[in-house]
Design a protein around this motif. Structure first.
Motif, PDB file in Angstrom:
ATOM      1  N   LYS A 116       1.030  -1.226   0.003  1.00 15.98           N
ATOM      2  CA  LYS A 116       0.063  -0.129  -0.203  1.00 15.98           C
ATOM      3  C   LYS A 116       0.997   1.246   0.100  1.00 15.98           C
ATOM      4  O   LYS A 116       1.971   1.222   0.549  1.00 15.98           O
ATOM      5  CB  LYS A 116      -0.776   0.094   1.437  1.00 15.98           C
ATOM      6  N   ASN A 117       0.342   3.005   0.025  1.00 11.70           N
ATOM      7  CA  ASN A 117       1.457   3.713  -0.517  1.00 11.70           C
ATOM      8  C   ASN A 117       0.356   4.605   1.025  1.00 11.70           C
ATOM      9  O   ASN A 117      -0.346   4.457   1.867  1.00 11.70           O
ATOM     10  CB  ASN A 117       0.854   4.009  -1.724  1.00 11.70           C
ATOM     11  N   GLY A 118       2.067   5.087   1.407  1.00 10.06           N
ATOM     12  CA  GLY A 118       1.469   6.238   2.333  1.00 10.06           C
ATOM     13  C   GLY A 118       0.971   5.843   3.672  1.00 10.06           C
ATOM     14  O   GLY A 118       1.417   4.649   3.509  1.00 10.06           O
ATOM     15  N   ALA A 119       0.371   6.602   4.438  1.00  9.95           N
ATOM     16  CA  ALA A 119       0.744   6.218   5.631  1.00  9.95           C
ATOM     17  C   ALA A 119      -0.584   5.020   5.688  1.00  9.95           C
ATOM     18  O   ALA A 119      -0.431   4.249   6.794  1.00  9.95           O
ATOM     19  CB  ALA A 119      -0.764   7.696   6.203  1.00  9.95           C
ATOM     20  N   TRP A 120      -1.620   4.679   3.880  1.00 10.44           N
ATOM     21  CA  TRP A 120      -1.917   3.489   4.458  1.00 10.44           C
ATOM     22  C   TRP A 120      -1.324   2.085   4.803  1.00 10.44           C
ATOM     23  O   TRP A 120      -1.783   0.992   4.682  1.00 10.44           O
ATOM     24  CB  TRP A 120      -2.701   3.673   3.292  1.00 10.44           C
ATOM     25  N   ALA A 121      -0.173   2.408   4.237  1.00 11.66           N
ATOM     26  CA  ALA A 121       0.398   0.984   4.166  1.00 11.66           C
ATOM     27  C   ALA A 121       0.927   0.341   6.110  1.00 11.66           C
ATOM     28  O   ALA A 121       0.762  -0.750   6.671  1.00 11.66           O
ATOM     29  CB  ALA A 121       1.633   1.245   4.052  1.00 11.66           C
ATOM     30  N   LEU A 122       0.101   2.034   7.198  1.00 10.89           N
ATOM     31  CA  LEU A 122       0.576   1.310   8.472  1.00 10.89           C
ATOM     32  C   LEU A 122      -0.680   0.568   8.788  1.00 10.89           C
ATOM     33  O   LEU A 122      -1.311   0.434  10.127  1.00 10.89           O
ATOM     34  CB  LEU A 122       1.214   2.470   8.698  1.00 10.89           C
ATOM     35  N   GLY A 123      -2.618   0.910   7.932  1.00 19.65           N
ATOM     36  CA  GLY A 123      -3.529  -0.203   8.718  1.00 19.65           C
ATOM     37  C   GLY A 123      -3.532  -1.394   9.197  1.00 19.65           C
ATOM     38  O   GLY A 123      -2.745  -2.084   9.022  1.00 19.65           O
ATOM     39  N   GLY A 124      -3.675  -0.692  10.209  1.00 17.39           N
ATOM     40  CA  GLY A 124      -4.173  -2.083  10.902  1.00 17.39           C
ATOM     41  C   GLY A 124      -2.802  -2.440  11.898  1.00 17.39           C
ATOM     42  O   GLY A 124      -2.425  -3.551  12.588  1.00 17.39           O
ATOM     43  N   ARG A 125      -1.489  -1.622  11.950  1.00 15.83           N
ATOM     44  CA  ARG A 125       0.220  -2.133  12.473  1.00 15.83           C
ATOM     45  C   ARG A 125      -0.470  -0.975  13.962  1.00 15.83           C
ATOM     46  O   ARG A 125      -0.924   0.396  14.018  1.00 15.83           O
ATOM     47  CB  ARG A 125       0.801  -1.676  11.698  1.00 15.83           C
ATOM     48  N   CYS A 126       0.696  -1.561  14.306  1.00 14.33           N
ATOM     49  CA  CYS A 126       0.729  -0.561  16.009  1.00 14.33           C
ATOM     50  C   CYS A 126       2.282  -0.343  15.700  1.00 14.33           C
ATOM     51  O   CYS A 126       3.877  -1.025  15.383  1.00 14.33           O
ATOM     52  CB  CYS A 126       0.554  -1.486  16.510  1.00 14.33           C
ATOM     53  N   VAL A 127       2.487   0.654  15.620  1.00 17.80           N
ATOM     54  CA  VAL A 127       4.007   1.785  16.027  1.00 17.80           C
ATOM     55  C   VAL A 127       4.307   1.584  17.197  1.00 17.80           C
ATOM     56  O   VAL A 127       4.095   2.586  18.152  1.00 17.80           O
ATOM     57  CB  VAL A 127       4.363   2.627  14.973  1.00 17.80           C
ATOM     58  N   LEU A 128       6.005   1.432  17.684  1.00 12.02           N
ATOM     59  CA  LEU A 128       6.355   1.292  19.557  1.00 12.02           C
ATOM     60  C   LEU A 128       7.478   2.385  18.727  1.00 12.02           C
ATOM     61  O   LEU A 128       7.823   2.388  18.004  1.00 12.02           O
ATOM     62  CB  LEU A 128       7.138   0.654  19.287  1.00 12.02           C
ATOM     63  N   LYS A 129       7.056   3.116  19.653  1.00 19.45           N
ATOM     64  CA  LYS A 129       8.237   4.424  19.931  1.00 19.45           C
ATOM     65  C   LYS A 129       9.089   4.144  20.986  1.00 19.45           C
ATOM     66  O   LYS A 129       8.766   3.918  22.214  1.00 19.45           O
ATOM     67  CB  LYS A 129       7.915   5.968  19.718  1.00 19.45           C
ATOM     68  N   ILE A 130       9.914   4.015  21.162  1.00 18.31           N
ATOM     69  CA  ILE A 130      11.365   2.971  21.851  1.00 18.31           C
ATOM     70  C   ILE A 130      12.320   4.204  22.200  1.00 18.31           C
ATOM     71  O   ILE A 130      12.539   4.365  21.348  1.00 18.31           O
ATOM     72  CB  ILE A 130      11.949   1.897  20.936  1.00 18.31           C
ATOM     73  N   ARG A 131      12.599   4.172  23.716  1.00 17.85           N
ATOM     74  CA  ARG A 131      13.777   5.316  24.484  1.00 17.85           C
ATOM     75  C   ARG A 131      14.938   4.643  23.892  1.00 17.85           C
ATOM     76  O   ARG A 131      15.109   3.458  24.886  1.00 17.85           O
ATOM     77  CB  ARG A 131      13.024   6.157  25.204  1.00 17.85           C
ATOM     78  N   ILE A 132      16.137   4.851  24.261  1.00 19.92           N
ATOM     79  CA  ILE A 132      16.809   4.746  24.176  1.00 19.92           C
ATOM     80  C   ILE A 132      17.349   5.295  25.517  1.00 19.92           C
ATOM     81  O   ILE A 132      17.904   6.645  25.321  1.00 19.92           O
ATOM     82  CB  ILE A 132      18.562   4.794  23.064  1.00 19.92           C
ATOM     83  N   LEU A 133      17.781   4.197  26.520  1.00 17.27           N
ATOM     84  CA  LEU A 133      18.674   5.176  28.232  1.00 17.27           C
ATOM     85  C   LEU A 133      19.330   4.860  28.474  1.00 17.27           C
ATOM     86  O   LEU A 133      19.656   6.109  29.279  1.00 17.27           O
ATOM     87  CB  LEU A 133      17.235   3.585  28.819  1.00 17.27           C
ATOM     88  N   GLY A 134      20.344   4.282  27.266  1.00 14.57           N
ATOM     89  CA  GLY A 134      21.911   4.624  27.486  1.00 14.57           C
ATOM     90  C   GLY A 134      22.415   4.654  26.354  1.00 14.57           C
ATOM     91  O   GLY A 134      21.802   4.002  25.326  1.00 14.57           O
ATOM     92  N   SER A 135      23.081   5.680  25.847  1.00 15.45           N
ATOM     93  CA  SER A 135      24.399   5.638  24.247  1.00 15.45           C
ATOM     94  C   SER A 135      24.739   4.939  24.903  1.00 15.45           C
ATOM     95  O   SER A 135      24.961   3.556  25.399  1.00 15.45           O
ATOM     96  CB  SER A 135      25.293   7.177  24.900  1.00 15.45           C
ATOM     97  N   MET A 136      24.498   3.779  23.144  1.00 14.56           N
ATOM     98  CA  MET A 136      25.425   2.876  22.416  1.00 14.56           C
ATOM     99  C   MET A 136      25.927   2.992  21.409  1.00 14.56           C
ATOM    100  O   MET A 136      25.516   3.873  20.315  1.00 14.56           O
ATOM    101  CB  MET A 136      23.713   1.854  21.908  1.00 14.56           C
ATOM    102  N   MET A 137      26.740   2.538  21.475  1.00 14.71           N
ATOM    103  CA  MET A 137      28.364   2.069  20.441  1.00 14.71           C
ATOM    104  C   MET A 137      27.660   1.385  18.859  1.00 14.71           C
ATOM    105  O   MET A 137      27.530   0.340  19.560  1.00 14.71           O
ATOM    106  CB  MET A 137      29.231   2.268  20.753  1.00 14.71           C
TER     107      MET A 137
END
Length: 243
Positions: A116-137
């Protein structure tokens, strides 16, 4: 999804990359504390279950959401490019959590898998916003980094092309496992191979974070969950909170 078609090639690339990594000849970048990365899941799948809250509940469970921050493919080949088993008794496998660092990378991956095109490609999905708690190399192998291209060329001929082979992940996984077993690198930042509506330089980057077994990737936590319906391109956002 690509397959591991040439275990011998994986081993050759793994050995070459391991030597370069041990000599600190691989380009790196730091993912800073309180940075955010994103991951799209199917909230109704038994493997990534995170049902949308039903009123009067106004948040998702952080405990449940954080259980999805695992690298499940250390010993099971799920067709992932940079992680999974090596099919070589001398090379440990590694599981990884696949995230994206920019919006366009999320959209490119979603459009590829949904058709699908654009934001419709996310239909039925869940996007997790993940925080990085400590710096990572992490290793930085994006093509816009000249040092990354020099590193890849030092591993052999046409390594960049082979790393992005849509059918064979032997080279990519050899490099990924060398990074995972380096002892000091937490993951790899690399440009998504998915085609973009923008220029090739704006595809966006994937972030592959390595972890052991089925444990949560250390230093990560879910802050928010965005649910996309099939009737609207605007998500419903819930904060991840402890019950």
């Amino acid at each position: 999804m690509p397959k591991l078609l040439n275990p011998a090639l994986l081993a050759t690339v793994y050995d070459a990359a391991t030597k370069k990594i041990a000599a600190r000849e691989i380009p790196t970048t730091v993912i800073g504390t309180n940075s955010f990365v994103y991951r799209s899941i199917n909230p109704n799948s038994p493997y990534t279950a995170l049902p949308e809250p039903v009123p009067p509940v106004k948040h998702v469970s952080k405990v449940t959401a954080n259980k999805l921050l695992v690298g499940p493919d250390e010993s099971i080949d799920l067709g992932n490019r940079f992680s999974g088993p090596s099919r070589n008794g001398h090379i440990p496998g590694a599981g990884a959590l696949y995230c994206v660092q920019q919006q366009q990378a999320l959209m490119n991956e979603s459009m590829h898998y949904s058709g699908k095109n654009g934001a419709w490609a996310l239909g039925g999905r869940c996007v997790l916003k993940i925080r990085i708690l400590g710096s990572m190399m992490v290793a930085e192998l994006s093509p816009h980094n000249p040092a990354a291209m020099r590193f890849l060329k030092s591993l052999g001929k046409e390594i960049w092309e082979k790393m992005n082979d849509p059918a064979d992940c032997s080279v990519a996984r050899g490099i990924g496992l060398a990074i995972a077993n380096s002892g000091y690198l937490r993951g790899i930042s690399v440009q998504t191979v998915r085609e973009s509506e923008r220029s090739d330089e704006e595809r966006g980057d994937n972030l592959v974070l390595y972890g052991a077994g089925s444990n949560q990737i250390s230093g990560t936590t879910v802050d928010e969950a965005w649910y996309y319906s099939n009737k609207s391109q605007t998500p419903t956002m819930y904060v991840a909170a402890f019950p």
